[in-house]
Write a protein that holds these residues in place. Structure first.
Motif, PDB file in Angstrom:
ATOM      1  N   UNK A 135       6.115   2.336   4.183  1.00 18.98           N
ATOM      2  CA  UNK A 135       6.091   1.897   2.782  1.00 18.98           C
ATOM      3  C   UNK A 135       5.038   0.815   2.559  1.00 18.98           C
ATOM      4  N   UNK A 136       4.909  -0.099   3.506  1.00 19.77           N
ATOM      5  CA  UNK A 136       3.913  -1.165   3.366  1.00 19.77           C
ATOM      6  C   UNK A 136       2.496  -0.619   3.494  1.00 19.77           C
ATOM      7  N   UNK A 137       2.290   0.305   4.437  1.00 18.18           N
ATOM      8  CA  UNK A 137       0.962   0.886   4.621  1.00 18.18           C
ATOM      9  C   UNK A 137       0.514   1.639   3.370  1.00 18.18           C
ATOM     10  N   UNK A 138       1.438   2.357   2.741  1.00 17.73           N
ATOM     11  CA  UNK A 138       1.085   3.089   1.528  1.00 17.73           C
ATOM     12  C   UNK A 138       0.964   2.157   0.327  1.00 17.73           C
ATOM     13  N   UNK A 139       1.823   1.131   0.266  1.00 18.38           N
ATOM     14  CA  UNK A 139       1.738   0.181  -0.845  1.00 18.38           C
ATOM     15  C   UNK A 139       0.376  -0.508  -0.874  1.00 18.38           C
ATOM     16  N   UNK A 140      -0.201  -0.748   0.296  1.00 20.85           N
ATOM     17  CA  UNK A 140      -1.537  -1.350   0.362  1.00 20.85           C
ATOM     18  C   UNK A 140      -2.580  -0.471  -0.318  1.00 20.85           C
TER      19      UNK A 140
END
Length: 222
Positions: A135-140
């Motif tokens: 989720x964090x990798x995609x949110x970036x």
């Protein structure tokens, strides 16, 4: 024989091969554009608990998984995510099923394999990172929703907390009714669906894979 071996060793065209982890890394680099099974096996030797198998998934298994991407996900503007790209067997199956490269995001933890995928699949977004941080990798990248997730990760080998982090992350991004597609080599479900309140269904059996495999879909109730 001793004389011949000495000549080969001293020949600049046949330099001594590095041993141990360095040797595996060097050999993998030489095979980067070569045989996927050889590259995959070398990575398995380095980290067997991450790989889950000693050979890549077969084309039949890749095709069986790609067929589980539903029509509404195929026509969605959101990306398709693959977890654990490996040497690209499932990646190729997804692309050949009609998903355009720009809609596919592949997450691979191993830097050598991520580099291999980037060289093999132009137009596909390759991310090198941990699936627990999806989720964090995609949110970036401004992505908060995905159309489907196709997983080649050996979830049964994951510690419970790591598996929960991966699965919960996937369903934080998936709309209700959209699938997490996962394969396993065992007859039973590859993750405890009840822990995540998911609907589990075994949808395909691929006998001509090494070893034989089963494909499951997991969905959150609408």
């Amino acid at each position: 024989m001793k004389t011949e071996r000495a000549i080969l060793t001293s020949n600049p065209k046949n330099p001594p091969r590095p041993r141990g982890a360095a040797g595996l890394h060097t050999t993998a680099a030489r095979l980067r554009h070569g045989n996927s099974a050889a590259v995959f096996f070398l990575q398995w030797l380095r980290a067997p608990s991450r790989m889950g198998a000693v050979v890549p998934s077969s084309r039949r298994l890749a095709d069986a998984m790609a067929r589980q991407i539903p029509p509404d996900a195929r026509h969605d503007a959101a990306p398709i995510v693959e977890l654990g790209g490996g040497t690209g067997s499932i990646t190729r199956g997804i692309l050949d099923s009609g998903i355009p490269p720009h809609r596919l995001i592949v997450l691979e933890r191993d830097p050598s394999l991520a580099d291999l995928l980037a060289k093999r699949f132009h137009g596909v977004t390759i991310l090198c990172g941990d699936a627990r941080e999806l989720t964090a990798l995609l949110a970036d990248r401004g992505i908060t929703r995905v159309a489907a997730v196709v997983s080649g990760l050996p979830l049964l080998l994951f510690p419970d907390d790591a598996r929960r982090a991966v699965v919960d992350g996937c369903f934080a991004l998936l709309p209700p009714g959209r699938p997490l597609i996962q394969f396993t080599y065992g007859f039973n479900a590859p993750l405890p669906a009840h822990e995540h309140h998911l609907h589990a269904r075994r949808v395909a059996r691929v006998i001509r894979n090494v070893p034989p495999a089963f494909v499951w879909t997991f969905k959150k109730a609408a």
